[in-house]
Design a protein around this motif. Sequence first.
Motif, PDB file in Angstrom:
ATOM      1  N   ILE A 164       0.863  -1.175   0.000  1.00 60.15           N
ATOM      2  CA  ILE A 164       0.000   0.000   0.000  1.00 60.15           C
ATOM      3  C   ILE A 164       0.902   1.228   0.000  1.00 60.15           C
ATOM      4  O   ILE A 164       1.994   1.222   0.576  1.00 60.15           O
ATOM      5  N   ILE A 192      -3.060  -1.393  11.802  1.00 61.05           N
ATOM      6  CA  ILE A 192      -3.631  -1.481  10.463  1.00 61.05           C
ATOM      7  C   ILE A 192      -4.655  -2.607  10.325  1.00 61.05           C
ATOM      8  O   ILE A 192      -5.644  -2.467   9.604  1.00 61.05           O
ATOM      9  N   LYS A 195      -7.870  -1.204  11.870  1.00 58.76           N
ATOM     10  CA  LYS A 195      -8.395  -0.074  11.106  1.00 58.76           C
ATOM     11  C   LYS A 195      -8.893  -0.515   9.732  1.00 58.76           C
ATOM     12  O   LYS A 195      -9.889   0.029   9.213  1.00 58.76           O
ATOM     13  N   ASP A 196      -8.225  -1.486   9.147  1.00 60.72           N
ATOM     14  CA  ASP A 196      -8.679  -2.016   7.858  1.00 60.72           C
ATOM     15  C   ASP A 196     -10.048  -2.674   8.012  1.00 60.72           C
ATOM     16  O   ASP A 196     -10.951  -2.445   7.204  1.00 60.72           O
ATOM     17  N   LYS A 197     -10.210  -3.481   9.044  1.00 68.04           N
ATOM     18  CA  LYS A 197     -11.491  -4.164   9.281  1.00 68.04           C
ATOM     19  C   LYS A 197     -12.606  -3.146   9.503  1.00 68.04           C
ATOM     20  O   LYS A 197     -13.699  -3.267   8.937  1.00 68.04           O
ATOM     21  N   ALA A 199     -12.706  -0.026   8.498  1.00 71.68           N
ATOM     22  CA  ALA A 199     -12.960   0.739   7.276  1.00 71.68           C
ATOM     23  C   ALA A 199     -13.803  -0.070   6.292  1.00 71.68           C
ATOM     24  O   ALA A 199     -14.746   0.452   5.680  1.00 71.68           O
ATOM     25  N   ARG A 200     -13.496  -1.361   6.134  1.00 70.03           N
ATOM     26  CA  ARG A 200     -14.262  -2.205   5.213  1.00 70.03           C
ATOM     27  C   ARG A 200     -15.698  -2.372   5.692  1.00 70.03           C
ATOM     28  O   ARG A 200     -16.645  -2.352   4.891  1.00 70.03           O
ATOM     29  N   SER A 236     -11.231  -7.288   1.557  1.00 68.87           N
ATOM     30  CA  SER A 236     -10.050  -7.663   2.333  1.00 68.87           C
ATOM     31  C   SER A 236      -8.849  -7.847   1.401  1.00 68.87           C
ATOM     32  O   SER A 236      -8.949  -8.473   0.344  1.00 68.87           O
ATOM     33  N   MET A 239      -6.696  -2.916   0.127  1.00 71.47           N
ATOM     34  CA  MET A 239      -6.293  -1.559   0.471  1.00 71.47           C
ATOM     35  C   MET A 239      -5.188  -1.112  -0.485  1.00 71.47           C
ATOM     36  O   MET A 239      -4.237  -1.845  -0.743  1.00 71.47           O
ATOM     37  N   ILE A 242      -3.046   5.069   1.908  1.00 73.07           N
ATOM     38  CA  ILE A 242      -3.543   5.969   2.944  1.00 73.07           C
ATOM     39  C   ILE A 242      -2.941   7.335   2.657  1.00 73.07           C
ATOM     40  O   ILE A 242      -1.738   7.447   2.385  1.00 73.07           O
ATOM     41  N   ILE A 252      -8.471   6.491   3.465  1.00 73.44           N
ATOM     42  CA  ILE A 252      -8.028   5.128   3.157  1.00 73.44           C
ATOM     43  C   ILE A 252      -8.645   4.756   1.816  1.00 73.44           C
ATOM     44  O   ILE A 252      -9.869   4.863   1.630  1.00 73.44           O
ATOM     45  N   TYR A 254      -9.374   1.981  -1.307  1.00 69.50           N
ATOM     46  CA  TYR A 254      -9.478   0.554  -1.625  1.00 69.50           C
ATOM     47  C   TYR A 254      -9.691   0.337  -3.112  1.00 69.50           C
ATOM     48  O   TYR A 254     -10.400   1.107  -3.780  1.00 69.50           O
TER      49      TYR A 254
END
Length: 281
Positions: A164, A192, A195-197, A199-200, A236, A239, A242, A252, A254
């Motif tokens: 990323i 991360i 935060k990724d989880k 955000a999704r 998943s 990403m 950022i 963020i 995707y």
Amino acid sequence: MDIHEIYQEENKFSGDDGLYYILVGEGGSARLSNSHEYYIITCSVVAIYDINADSMVKKIKVITWPISCDEHDEQDETSEYFNKFTNGVIYKVAGRLQYNYFGEVAFLYIKEVLEENVSGTKLDKKQKAYLAPVYLADDVLGELVLEKSEGLFRGRYNFAGRDITTYIEVEWSSRATWKKPLAVARDFVEHIVKKDKEAREYIAEDNELFNAALECLEDDCEIRFSTPEEFADALSGRMKYIFVNRNGSYTIGYDDGYVFGGHEIDVDVNAKGKMVCAEMR
């Protein structure tokens, strides 16, 4: 009598009009003149070269020029008068060296801009050094490269088997502006997975966005889903980047799995760390 004539009558100068090359820096200010008839704009410069004298102008690091009160008021919201010059660009100008309040030659008054993006001058080497990228080895973020012309640190971080891109906005000439966005980027990387989880899930919980994605879903898309939960799972490992702003807010981005034709799905997070928007861009 135009504004420049008024300005020259109310200020003191050293010598006559001359031709100069200027390498523009970053930052400026505006103040109302003592007569209240116009505004005085100032901008920093890295270097000034006197073309007539064939020599560098020493110690002076500020250029100045007047604008009308009407022009100032019209542009006050966006301060567009500062965009007269671009950071890191060499200009050829006509102007005069000007005294300050204390009787010192401290400014170059800009009477007219004759040419911009000039090359082949005695300032070229200074420009190259001024715009040269800065490399920063960070324990958390890895190697970052600061592109001065863009005011961005750029780096890469491997997450979930994918690189990323990290973008971190700073005022490169002021290290004080680096602290907050770098700290936000480090915190993001250190957390991360969480935060990724989040955000999704935030993307998938946006009914308008989910329904639009479901409507656009085709057989040739790279991802498959039929519920918000499946949509979140399908993103998943997708990403892309950022982008951290100077004030600590960030976005963020995707990969959309070609659901929206290759556009990104972005989540905006405010300076307090709260997700405030998810949309296709």
